[in-house]
Design an enzyme around this catalytic site. Sequence first.
Site, PDB file in Angstrom:
ATOM      1  CB  SER A   1      17.174  -8.820  19.053  1.00 14.09           C
ATOM      2  OG  SER A   1      17.953  -7.989  18.246  1.00 14.09           O
TER       3      SER A   1
ATOM      4  CE  LYS B   1      18.551  -5.271  19.739  1.00 16.84           C
ATOM      5  NZ  LYS B   1      17.997  -5.156  18.381  1.00 16.84           N
TER       6      LYS B   1
ATOM      7  CE1 TYR C   1      22.488  -4.377  20.550  1.00 18.48           C
ATOM      8  CE2 TYR C   1      24.238  -4.871  18.989  1.00 18.48           C
ATOM      9  CZ  TYR C   1      22.899  -4.779  19.294  1.00 18.48           C
ATOM     10  OH  TYR C   1      21.957  -5.097  18.340  1.00 18.48           O
TER      11      TYR C   1
ATOM     12  CE1 TYR D   1      14.362  -5.933  16.223  1.00 19.86           C
ATOM     13  CE2 TYR D   1      14.055  -8.105  15.306  1.00 19.86           C
ATOM     14  CZ  TYR D   1      14.681  -7.255  16.174  1.00 19.86           C
ATOM     15  OH  TYR D   1      15.627  -7.742  17.009  1.00 19.86           O
TER      16      TYR D   1
ATOM     17  CB  VAL E   1      19.136 -12.357  13.734  1.00 14.32           C
ATOM     18  CG1 VAL E   1      18.320 -11.205  13.202  1.00 14.32           C
ATOM     19  CG2 VAL E   1      20.384 -11.903  14.443  1.00 14.32           C
TER      20      VAL E   1
HETATM   21  N1  GLN Z   1      23.408  -8.907  17.074  1.00 14.84           N
HETATM   22  C1  GLN Z   1      22.406  -8.563  16.138  1.00 14.84           C
HETATM   23  C2  GLN Z   1      22.715  -7.205  15.528  1.00 14.84           C
HETATM   24  O1  GLN Z   1      23.114  -6.350  16.225  1.00 14.84           O
HETATM   25  C3  GLN Z   1      21.070  -8.549  16.808  1.00 14.84           C
HETATM   26  C4  GLN Z   1      19.953  -8.250  15.868  1.00 14.84           C
HETATM   27  C5  GLN Z   1      18.731  -9.091  16.044  1.00 14.84           C
HETATM   28  O2  GLN Z   1      18.687 -10.117  16.686  1.00 14.84           O
HETATM   29  N2  GLN Z   1      17.682  -8.661  15.387  1.00 14.84           N
HETATM   30  O3  GLN Z   1      22.563  -6.982  14.357  1.00 14.84           O
END
Ligand code: GLN
Length: 308
Positions: free
Chosen positions: A65, A68, A192, A244, A262
Amino acid sequence: MPNITQAMLEEALAYGRTFTSQGKTAQYIPYLRHVDRDLVGISVQTADGQRLSAGDAQTRFTVQSIAKVVALALALQDRGEKYLFSGRVGLEPTGDPFNSIIRLETDKKPYNPFINAGAIAVVGAIKGRTGTEKFERLFRFFEKLCGSKGISLCGEAYLSERETGDKNRALAYHLKATKMLEGDVGENLDVYFRMCSLYVTAEDIAHLALVLANRGVDPVTGERLMAAEHARIIRALMVTCGMYEGSGEFAVKVGFPSKSGVGGGIASAMLDRMGIGVFGPALDGRGNSVAGIAMLEYLAKAMDIRLF
Ligand code: GLN
């Protein structure tokens, strides 16, 4: 503010290590299940040219993430903030998990660019005739922000993401149905999945954070990589949404604008001072690195820097 020293980093690392047994690697992505949860690394790059690292700072992990942030910076550059935030994605935190779908039905517009639905909508807004073109633009920008030519795709993670990405597909199709996602759903999802599967190190994400901290200019090359206003928007969103539903607690404990993934990374930007990249794949229940949070908390105290 005391200067950051190698000894401080080593102490932060030792402290972070004591937390790894409290977390688990992300279990929902098969590739991440098997990553060694005891890895711990930290890297700091300051605006005045200091570069310090400790532990597994050169070990590759998937950015997840944290990508992003890069997608948002590129979409802001391509389409401007008015277009993006009035029509595509909001600026508000949610108390929901990052892959939650629940608010899309009542509110249509994803709450913010750092939850999965918001990031997919942001990817939709990036310019490019095809998914490949979008990804190539994103990848080149990503390399610049990380100050590295060593970024590559982790094929295994990408396949894993694709295989188990049905929740993200559901989010994307829902966005398409409510006209919140531009372009082809499959191509946007592929961008993505790819961007989440890029390999980085703690040093790479420290550099990305440094550019954000340095108001959009890479202090090493002197090149402006994003508008100062875009860097400001991103730092603000990192405070409110970067961790988050753990963003509130993190602001109290640490207080630096930060973005987690993650894969176990956290990129942390301290305005005008430094970028910090931490890495530890053992996660808490919200998907944030336990050792990473502990190391940032340690540094915030040791450097006696509090944003709030
Ligand atoms: N690739 C992960 C997902 O889409 C990214 C989520 C994350 O890092 N929180 O679930």
